[in-house]
Each structure stands twice: as C-alpha cells, then as structure tokens.
Enzyme design. Structure first.
Site, mmCIF file in Angstrom:
data_model
loop_
_atom_site.group_PDB
_atom_site.id
_atom_site.type_symbol
_atom_site.label_atom_id
_atom_site.label_comp_id
_atom_site.label_asym_id
_atom_site.label_seq_id
_atom_site.Cartn_x
_atom_site.Cartn_y
_atom_site.Cartn_z
ATOM 1 N N HIS A 39 50.581 142.355 106.935
ATOM 2 C CA HIS A 39 49.910 141.690 105.824
ATOM 3 C C HIS A 39 48.651 142.455 105.447
ATOM 4 C CE1 HIS A 39 48.327 139.884 109.555
ATOM 5 N NE2 HIS A 39 47.177 139.760 108.902
ATOM 6 N N CYS A 74 35.395 140.422 107.938
ATOM 7 C CA CYS A 74 36.828 140.695 107.813
ATOM 8 C C CYS A 74 37.484 139.555 107.038
ATOM 9 C CB CYS A 74 37.496 140.804 109.178
ATOM 10 S SG CYS A 74 36.961 142.212 110.161
ATOM 11 N N GLU A 123 48.181 144.665 110.376
ATOM 12 C CA GLU A 123 47.510 144.661 109.086
ATOM 13 C C GLU A 123 47.522 146.024 108.402
ATOM 14 O OE1 GLU A 123 44.342 141.056 109.776
ATOM 15 O OE2 GLU A 123 43.649 143.098 110.200
#
Length: 197
Positions: A39, A74, A123
C-alpha cells in the site's frame, strides 16, 4: 471534495501493484494483517529553520510499533495525486504544525514485520521533506515525544534508542536523493554511513 478525502486518512490506505498503479482503498488494519498487502505511504522529514531534524516517538497507544522513535511524521495518502496534501494534513493531525515547501524526495518500497503485534508494513513509501513553519504542539494520542536533532545527535539517538524498522531505509532514500542534495539542507545533512545506522 472527493470520496477519497471524505474518508478518514487515519483509517484507510490505498493499495498499489508492483508498477505503482492504484488498486483501491481498504481498511488500514486489513492491509497490515496476514503478511500485509502493498500500500501507499509517506514518511516526512521536517527541519527547523536552523536545519535540525524533528524526530517523533510514536504514542504508547499505537497498535503497532508503539513508543519507537522515527522521522517527523508518517501516514497513508489516499491517492497518488494527493500525497503532499495528505502529508500536510497528517502533520496537522499529529504535530499541529504547518509545513513550508513540502517536497517529495523519491519513493522506496520495503516490507517489515512487527513481531510484537504480528502485523506487517509492506509499503511503497513517498519520502518527503520540508521546513517547520509553526510551533510544534504534538497530539498526545499520536505522539509521545519530539526532539530536534543535529546529524551528530541523530547518530547518537540511533545507537541509544529503539528506532522504527523503516527509519534507516527512508532516511537513506532522503539523504541520497538528487532533490534533497540540491536543497538548502544538504550542506549539514550530507549522507554518511553514520547517518544511516
């Protein structure tokens, strides 16, 4: 306002394939379970006017990697086109801070497992940097502590603290990017082996 921005970016992520094409939005916790699914994410490095780096310690209530130290902020953007906008929003949510000249330095893909929570971070991470444009006032639900550090202080912090699994990867991406090397921060923050420990 789009459907994507109507969703809470703290609770959803955008899946991506190995060519960085968007595949749709899913619940954030789902994306981190059972080995994780790839993702989109971002990691922000914010610098003070005297060019010190803002570190944050994640809140104790985080469901994975609580109380680890990491980069300034983040999060997970909901579309490739809104990475900077979503990062600016996340900076507001976590640190109540305005960003000046928020810039993307590059992207990096990684996969890290958190044995304590049995969750995975898989990620495609957009690495961003900018200048702090207001007083930092952390949200205690998100952030346990913050600290502004010089490169030398960062080296010492990385030895003496529990740093996030992804920190050295995103830091290396930042410090070696052409965009960052051409920025006003590069003279103080030249990439060295010690900075990447």
């Amino acid at each position: 306002m789009t459907l994507e921005h109507d969703l809470d970016i703290r609770r959803h992520v955008r899946l991506v394939d190995d060519a960085s094409w968007d595949l749709g939005i899913v619940d954030k916790l789902h994306a981190h379970k059972d080995g994780g699914v790839r993702h989109r994410a971002f990691s922000v490095f914010m610098f003070s006017l005297d060019r010190r780096l803002l570190l944050q310690q994640r809140a104790a209530t985080k469901y994975h990697w609580p109380l680890v130290w990491s980069n300034s902020c983040c999060g997970h953007p909901l579309s490739k086109s809104s990475v900077l906008g979503d990062a600016a929003l996340r900076l507001q949510q976590e640190l109540n801070v305005q960003a000046i000249d928020l810039t993307e330095a590059g992207t990096v893909e990684y996969r890290f497992d958190d044995s304590a929570s049995d969750l995975t971070e898989w990620e495609l991470n957009h690495v961003l940097f900018g200048t702090i444009g207001s007083t930092v006032a952390p949200n205690p639900d998100e952030v346990a502590a913050t600290e502004l550090v010089t490169p030398q202080q960062l080296r010492e912090a990385c030895v003496g603290r529990n740093m996030s699994a992804w920190f050295s990867t995103v830091l290396d991406t930042l410090l070696t990017s052409e965009v960052f090397l051409e920025s006003k921060f590069s003279s103080e923050w030249q990439p060295t082996q010690g900075d990447r420990q």
